[in-house]
Design a protein around this motif. Structure first.
Motif, PDB file in Angstrom:
ATOM      1  N   ILE A 191       0.882  -1.161   0.000  1.00 30.14           N
ATOM      2  CA  ILE A 191       0.000   0.000   0.000  1.00 30.14           C
ATOM      3  C   ILE A 191       0.924   1.217   0.000  1.00 30.14           C
ATOM      4  O   ILE A 191       1.791   1.341   0.866  1.00 30.14           O
ATOM      5  CB  ILE A 191      -0.900   0.010   1.246  1.00 30.14           C
ATOM      6  CG1 ILE A 191      -1.696  -1.300   1.364  1.00 30.14           C
ATOM      7  CG2 ILE A 191      -1.827   1.224   1.231  1.00 30.14           C
ATOM      8  CD1 ILE A 191      -2.649  -1.583   0.229  1.00 30.14           C
ATOM      9  N   VAL A 192       0.748   2.081  -0.984  1.00 30.02           N
ATOM     10  CA  VAL A 192       1.612   3.258  -1.068  1.00 30.02           C
ATOM     11  C   VAL A 192       0.778   4.538  -1.110  1.00 30.02           C
ATOM     12  O   VAL A 192      -0.399   4.517  -1.470  1.00 30.02           O
ATOM     13  CB  VAL A 192       2.551   3.204  -2.312  1.00 30.02           C
ATOM     14  CG1 VAL A 192       3.382   1.929  -2.320  1.00 30.02           C
ATOM     15  CG2 VAL A 192       1.780   3.360  -3.613  1.00 30.02           C
ATOM     16  N   ASP A 193       1.424   5.632  -0.718  1.00 27.62           N
ATOM     17  CA  ASP A 193       0.732   6.926  -0.834  1.00 27.62           C
ATOM     18  C   ASP A 193       0.880   7.449  -2.265  1.00 27.62           C
ATOM     19  O   ASP A 193       1.432   6.770  -3.128  1.00 27.62           O
ATOM     20  CB  ASP A 193       1.246   7.917   0.218  1.00 27.62           C
ATOM     21  CG  ASP A 193       2.704   8.318  -0.022  1.00 27.62           C
ATOM     22  OD1 ASP A 193       3.236   8.075  -1.134  1.00 27.62           O
ATOM     23  OD2 ASP A 193       3.326   8.880   0.913  1.00 27.62           O
ATOM     24  N   ASP A 194       0.405   8.664  -2.513  1.00 31.73           N
ATOM     25  CA  ASP A 194       0.389   9.165  -3.884  1.00 31.73           C
ATOM     26  C   ASP A 194       1.776   9.491  -4.427  1.00 31.73           C
ATOM     27  O   ASP A 194       1.941   9.819  -5.603  1.00 31.73           O
ATOM     28  CB  ASP A 194      -0.520  10.393  -3.992  1.00 31.73           C
ATOM     29  CG  ASP A 194      -1.984  10.011  -3.799  1.00 31.73           C
ATOM     30  OD1 ASP A 194      -2.279   8.802  -3.927  1.00 31.73           O
ATOM     31  OD2 ASP A 194      -2.802  10.899  -3.512  1.00 31.73           O
ATOM     32  N   MET A 229      -3.403  -3.240   4.157  1.00 33.31           N
ATOM     33  CA  MET A 229      -2.844  -4.552   4.457  1.00 33.31           C
ATOM     34  C   MET A 229      -2.840  -4.724   5.968  1.00 33.31           C
ATOM     35  O   MET A 229      -2.501  -3.775   6.678  1.00 33.31           O
ATOM     36  CB  MET A 229      -1.419  -4.610   3.916  1.00 33.31           C
ATOM     37  CG  MET A 229      -0.762  -5.967   4.023  1.00 33.31           C
ATOM     38  SD  MET A 229       0.978  -5.902   3.526  1.00 33.31           S
ATOM     39  CE  MET A 229       1.704  -5.123   4.970  1.00 33.31           C
ATOM     40  N   ASP A 230      -3.223  -5.898   6.456  1.00 37.27           N
ATOM     41  CA  ASP A 230      -3.196  -6.085   7.913  1.00 37.27           C
ATOM     42  C   ASP A 230      -1.846  -6.642   8.360  1.00 37.27           C
ATOM     43  O   ASP A 230      -0.951  -6.864   7.546  1.00 37.27           O
ATOM     44  CB  ASP A 230      -4.393  -6.926   8.387  1.00 37.27           C
ATOM     45  CG  ASP A 230      -4.314  -8.384   7.943  1.00 37.27           C
ATOM     46  OD1 ASP A 230      -3.225  -8.857   7.558  1.00 37.27           O
ATOM     47  OD2 ASP A 230      -5.368  -9.061   7.993  1.00 37.27           O
ATOM     48  N   LEU A 233       3.166   2.464   2.907  1.00 32.30           N
ATOM     49  CA  LEU A 233       2.473   2.783   4.153  1.00 32.30           C
ATOM     50  C   LEU A 233       2.511   1.575   5.087  1.00 32.30           C
ATOM     51  O   LEU A 233       2.552   0.436   4.622  1.00 32.30           O
ATOM     52  CB  LEU A 233       1.019   3.175   3.856  1.00 32.30           C
ATOM     53  CG  LEU A 233       0.828   4.443   3.025  1.00 32.30           C
ATOM     54  CD1 LEU A 233      -0.652   4.665   2.721  1.00 32.30           C
ATOM     55  CD2 LEU A 233       1.401   5.651   3.765  1.00 32.30           C
ATOM     56  N   PRO A 234       2.484   1.825   6.390  1.00 29.23           N
ATOM     57  CA  PRO A 234       2.487   0.710   7.351  1.00 29.23           C
ATOM     58  C   PRO A 234       1.148  -0.033   7.331  1.00 29.23           C
ATOM     59  O   PRO A 234       0.172   0.465   6.748  1.00 29.23           O
ATOM     60  CB  PRO A 234       2.703   1.408   8.697  1.00 29.23           C
ATOM     61  CG  PRO A 234       2.278   2.819   8.486  1.00 29.23           C
ATOM     62  CD  PRO A 234       2.466   3.141   7.052  1.00 29.23           C
ATOM     63  N   PRO A 235       1.089  -1.211   7.981  1.00 34.94           N
ATOM     64  CA  PRO A 235      -0.147  -1.986   8.035  1.00 34.94           C
ATOM     65  C   PRO A 235      -1.332  -1.150   8.526  1.00 34.94           C
ATOM     66  O   PRO A 235      -1.171  -0.201   9.298  1.00 34.94           O
ATOM     67  CB  PRO A 235       0.170  -3.108   9.018  1.00 34.94           C
ATOM     68  CG  PRO A 235       1.642  -3.283   8.908  1.00 34.94           C
ATOM     69  CD  PRO A 235       2.191  -1.916   8.644  1.00 34.94           C
ATOM     70  N   ASN A 236      -2.499  -1.535   8.054  1.00 25.77           N
ATOM     71  CA  ASN A 236      -3.771  -0.954   8.483  1.00 25.77           C
ATOM     72  C   ASN A 236      -4.000   0.488   8.042  1.00 25.77           C
ATOM     73  O   ASN A 236      -4.919   1.133   8.531  1.00 25.77           O
ATOM     74  CB  ASN A 236      -3.942  -1.072  10.003  1.00 25.77           C
ATOM     75  CG  ASN A 236      -3.960  -2.516  10.432  1.00 25.77           C
ATOM     76  OD1 ASN A 236      -4.564  -3.351   9.748  1.00 25.77           O
ATOM     77  ND2 ASN A 236      -3.279  -2.836  11.513  1.00 25.77           N
TER      78      ASN A 236
END
Ligand code: ATP
Ligand code: MG
Length: 570
Positions: A388-391, A442-443, A396-399
Motif C-alpha cells: 500500500i503506497v501513498d500518492d 494490508m493487515d 504505508l504501514p499496516p492498516n
C-alpha cells in the motif's frame, strides 16, 4: 466488521511449501517449465494445445462445450487439428499475418475457440469482443486497434460499420448462409488442412488486446505479450489448484480478460479439461452444468454468487455437486456474506482473487493452503510484491488505507496501452510501483483488504469509508439482493453516504424498511458508515461483465454526464 476465518484445505502444496516458495520465489525457475525459455521459440496456442499432443495426451478431453442446442466434446488432438484448420482459413482467405489485429465478435461456441487459437498460431494478436457490444463500442475498438480482420456471425454483422473502418480488410463469418462479400468460414474450414506450421515468436511478441470493463471510464486497450503465459501457468497451478483429473469451469466470456487468461490459457497450459457454457445465466442452468460435467474447480464472480444466493438454498440441494472441490471468485469484491453462504451450501470456501485486465493474471489470491479471512482479497501470488503506497510511492504501514500497488516486472504485466503510451506511463509512480487505481489496506498478517476504487472512497465527517465495507454489510440484511454505495457532496459532512439497493424477491419498498436497513448498518458496522440516504432500484447499473457501476449511480444522483456507457448492460 467481524472477520470470520475459514481454515485452509489442502491444495497442491502444503502451507510450508507455499511459504518457502513465496520467500525464495524466482520467476526464472517457473520459466524452465517451458522449453522456449531456452530455444526462444514461443507460441501460446502451441503451449496450450499442441505440446500436450506431442507429450502423449492427444486423447485427453480438452473442451466440453454446452449450450441450448449443442453438447460436444473435443480432445487435445481435435483442438490441435481444428485450430490448425482455422489458422489455414485465416491465412489463405483473409491474409492474416504475424502482428495483425484479428477481432473475434461472436457468441461462445467451439468455433470461437478454434478461431482464437488459430489466430494465435499465426502470430496475430487476438482482440476478443463481447457479443452484446453495440455498434459504437465495436467501432471504437476496431478503430483504436486498427484491426484488419473481424470474425463474426450473421446476426452481429449489422453492428460493424465497415464503411467507417478503413483498416478493416476482411470479415469472416462463422455461420450458415454467408453472403458472397464475406469469407464463409465453415465452407473453407471443412476442406482446410489439419496441418499448420505454427509461427514461432519471441516472449515480447503480441498475444492479446483486451479492452477493460469500462467501470470507471472509457475502456483502455491493454496489450499483453506471450511472456504472460509463465504467470498464467503458475497461477493455474497454485491458485486454481488444477490437477490431472480436474474438470474446470470458468464462467467468464472471453470478451473479458478472465475468460481468456483463466478461460483459455491457464487451464490449457495446465492440461485441464475445460468446460465452456454458451447462453445466459440462470441458476438452474448453472447448477445443471456443474452437475452434468462433474465440475471439480469452478471460477466465477460475486455478482453470479449473489444471484445464486438469491435463488435460495433449496435449489442447490436438488443437484449433485459432490464433485466440486474448489471455488474461486474475481471481478468485484467478494462480500463476507457470500463466503459464508458458500461454506453453508457447498461446504466449500470461496477463494477470492484480485487482479485486473492490466495485470494479465492473478496478483492477490487465496491459495487453497491459506486460511481465508472473509472480506479480504488474500495475499500476493508468490513472485508478486504488493504494497500500500501513498500518492508519491511511499510504502504505508499496516492498516493504513492507500493505493494498492505492485512492483513492476511480473511476467503477465501489460506491455502497453494500445496507441496510448502516455496512459501506460500514468500507471506508474517512482520506485517502479504500478498503481492499480484501487484503494486497500494490508493487515499485520499480510492480508490485503479492498476498500473501493480510489475515486469511490468516501470522506464523510472526516472519516474515510470504503464503499465495499458498507455494501457488504448491506447485503447481509435479508431484504437486500445488491447494493451500490456512493459519496454525495454535503455542505456539513463533506460527503454523506448514499446507498442504492435492489431488494430480493418478496420484499416491498417502504420507509420502515429503509430505516431498518440503516439501523442494521449503524449497529453492525459503525454510525458514521450508515447510509444517510437510501434509494431502492429494480436493478443497479452494471457492466456486461457484472460489475456495479458506481460512477453511473453518482452521475445520476448529481445530474452529471454519465460518460462512456459502451459496456453497460441494457
Ligand atoms: P475500467 O478499468 O475500464 O474502469 P475495470 O477496472 O472494471 O474497468 P477490469 O480490468 O475488468 O476493468 O477490472 C479490474 C478491477 O476489478 C480492479 O481494479 C478492481 O477494482 C476490481 N476487482 C477485480 N477483482 C477484485 C476482487 N477480488 N476484489 C475487489 N475488486 C476486484
Ligand atoms: Mg480498471
Amino acid at each position: 466488521m467481524k472477520t470470520e476465518i475459514f481454515k485452509a484445505t489442502a491444495g497442491n502444496h502444503n502451507l510450508k511449501d507455499y511459504e518457502k516458495t513465496y520467500e525464495n520465489f524466482d520467476w526464472k525457475e517457473i520459466e524452465k517449465y517451458f522449453s522456449w525459455s531456452e530455444t526462444g521459440k514461443v507460441n501460446m496456442a502451441y503451449e496450450c494445445i499442441d505440446k500436450h499432443v506431442e507429450d502423449g495426451y492427444g486423447d485427453k478431453v480438452a473442451l466440453l462445450y454446452k449450450d441450448a442446442s449443442r453438447n460436444e466434446s473435443y480432445t487435445f488432438k481435435e483442438m490441435m487439428e481444428n485450430s490448425n484448420k482455422a489458422a489455414n482459413v485465416l491465412v489463405k482467405e483473409a491474409g492474416v499475418k504475424k502482428g495483425d489485429r484479428v477481432f473475434i465478435f461472436m457468441p461462445r461456441s467451439p468455433e470461437l475457440y478454434f478461431a482464437l487459437l488459430g489466430t494465435l498460431k499465426i502470430g496475430a494478436i487476438v482482440g476478443p469482443l463481447f457479443e452484446a457490444f453495440m455498434e459504437k463500442a465495436v467501432k471504437d475498438r476496431l478503430e483504436n486497434s486498427e484491426a484488419s480482420v473481424i470474425i463474426t456471425t450473421n446476426s452481429l454483422l449489422g453492428r460493424i460499420p465497415q464503411s467507417e473502418l478503413p483498416h478493416l480488410q476482411h470479415i469472416v463469418v462463422i455461420d450458415d448462409n454467408v453472403e458472397d462479400k464475406y469469407i464463409d468460414f465453415k465452407n473453407h474450414f471443412k476442406d482446410a488442412s489439419t496441418e499448420f506450421d505454427v509461427e514461432w515468436l519471441t516472449r515480447d511478441d503480441g498475444l492479446i488486446l483486451h479492452y477493460t470493463s469500462g467501470s470507471t471510464g472509457q475502456p483502455k486497450g491493454v496489450l499483453h505479450v506471450q511472456n504472460a503465459m509463465i504467470q498464467h501457468y503458475i497461477s493455474g497451478h497454485y491458485v486454481l489448484d488444477l490437477k490431472e483429473d480436474d474438470v474446470y469451469w470458468c464462467t467468464a466470456d472471453p470478451g473479458w480478460v478472465t475468460g481468456t487468461s483463466y478461460g483459455i490459457f491457464a487451464p490449457w497450459l495446465n492440461r485441464a479439461t475445460n468446460v465452456i457454457a454458451g447462453g445466459r445465466f440462470s441458476p438452474e442452468g448453472w447448477y445443471g452444468i456443474l452437475e452434468q460435467f462433474k465440475v471439480t474447480v469452478w471460477y466465477s464472480a460475486p455478482t453470479a454468487f449473489r444471484m445464486l444466493m438469491g435463488a435460495g438454498d433449496e435449489l442447490v440441494e436438488k443437484y449433485d455437486l459432490s464433485h466440486l472441490r474448489h471455488i474461486l471468485s474475481v471481478g468485484e469484491p467478494l462480500n463476507p456474506e457470500v463466503v459464508k453462504w458458500g461454506d453453508k451450501v457447498f461446504n466449500l470456501r470461496i477463494h477470492d482473487t484480485w487482479w485486473m485486465t492490466e495485470t494479465g493474471a492473478h496478483m492477490i489470491v487465496n491459495i487453497p493452503d491459506m486460511d481465508i479471512k472473509s472480506g479480504s482479497m488474500g495475499k500476493p501470488l508468490p513472485g508478486v510484491q504488493a504494497a500500500i503506497v501513498d500518492d508519491l510511492g511511499n510504502e504505508l504501514p499496516p492498516n493504513r488505507m492507500g493505493n494498492l500497488a505492485m512492483k513492476a516486472g511480473w511476467p503477465s504485466m501489460m506491455k502497453t496501452i494500445w496507441n496510448n503510451e502516455p496512459k501506460y506511463q500514468s500507471y506508474f509512480l517512482p520506485g517502479d510501483w504500478y498503481i492499480s487505481g484501487d484503494s486497500a489496506y494490508m493487515d499485520e498478517d499480510g492480508y490485503f483488504w479492498f476498500q473501493g476504487r480510489v475515486d469511490d472512497v468516501i470522506m464523510t465527517a472526516g472519516e474515510r469509508v470504503g464503499p465495499f465495507e458498507v455494501e457488504s454489510k448491506l447485503v447481509e440484511h435479508p431484504a437486500v439482493q445488491e447494493a451500490g454505495v456512493i459519496g454525495k457532496p454535503d455542505p456539513v459532512r463533506g460527503e454523506i453516504i448514499k446507498a442504492f439497493i435492489a431488494l430480493r424477491d418478496g420484499y416491498k419498498e417502504s420507509d420502515e424498511l429503509k430505516e431498518e436497513i440503516r439501523v442494521f448498518v449503524k449497529e453492525g458496522l459503525a454510525a458514521h458508515a450508515a447510509p444517510r440516504e437510501i434509494e431502492f432500484k429494480d436493478k443497479l447499473p452494471k457492466t456486461r461483465s457484472g460489475k456495479i457501476m458506481r460512477r453511473v449511480l453518482k452521475a445520476w444522483e448529481l445530474d452529471l454526464p454519465t460518460g462512456d456507457l459502451s459496456t453497460m448492460e441494457d
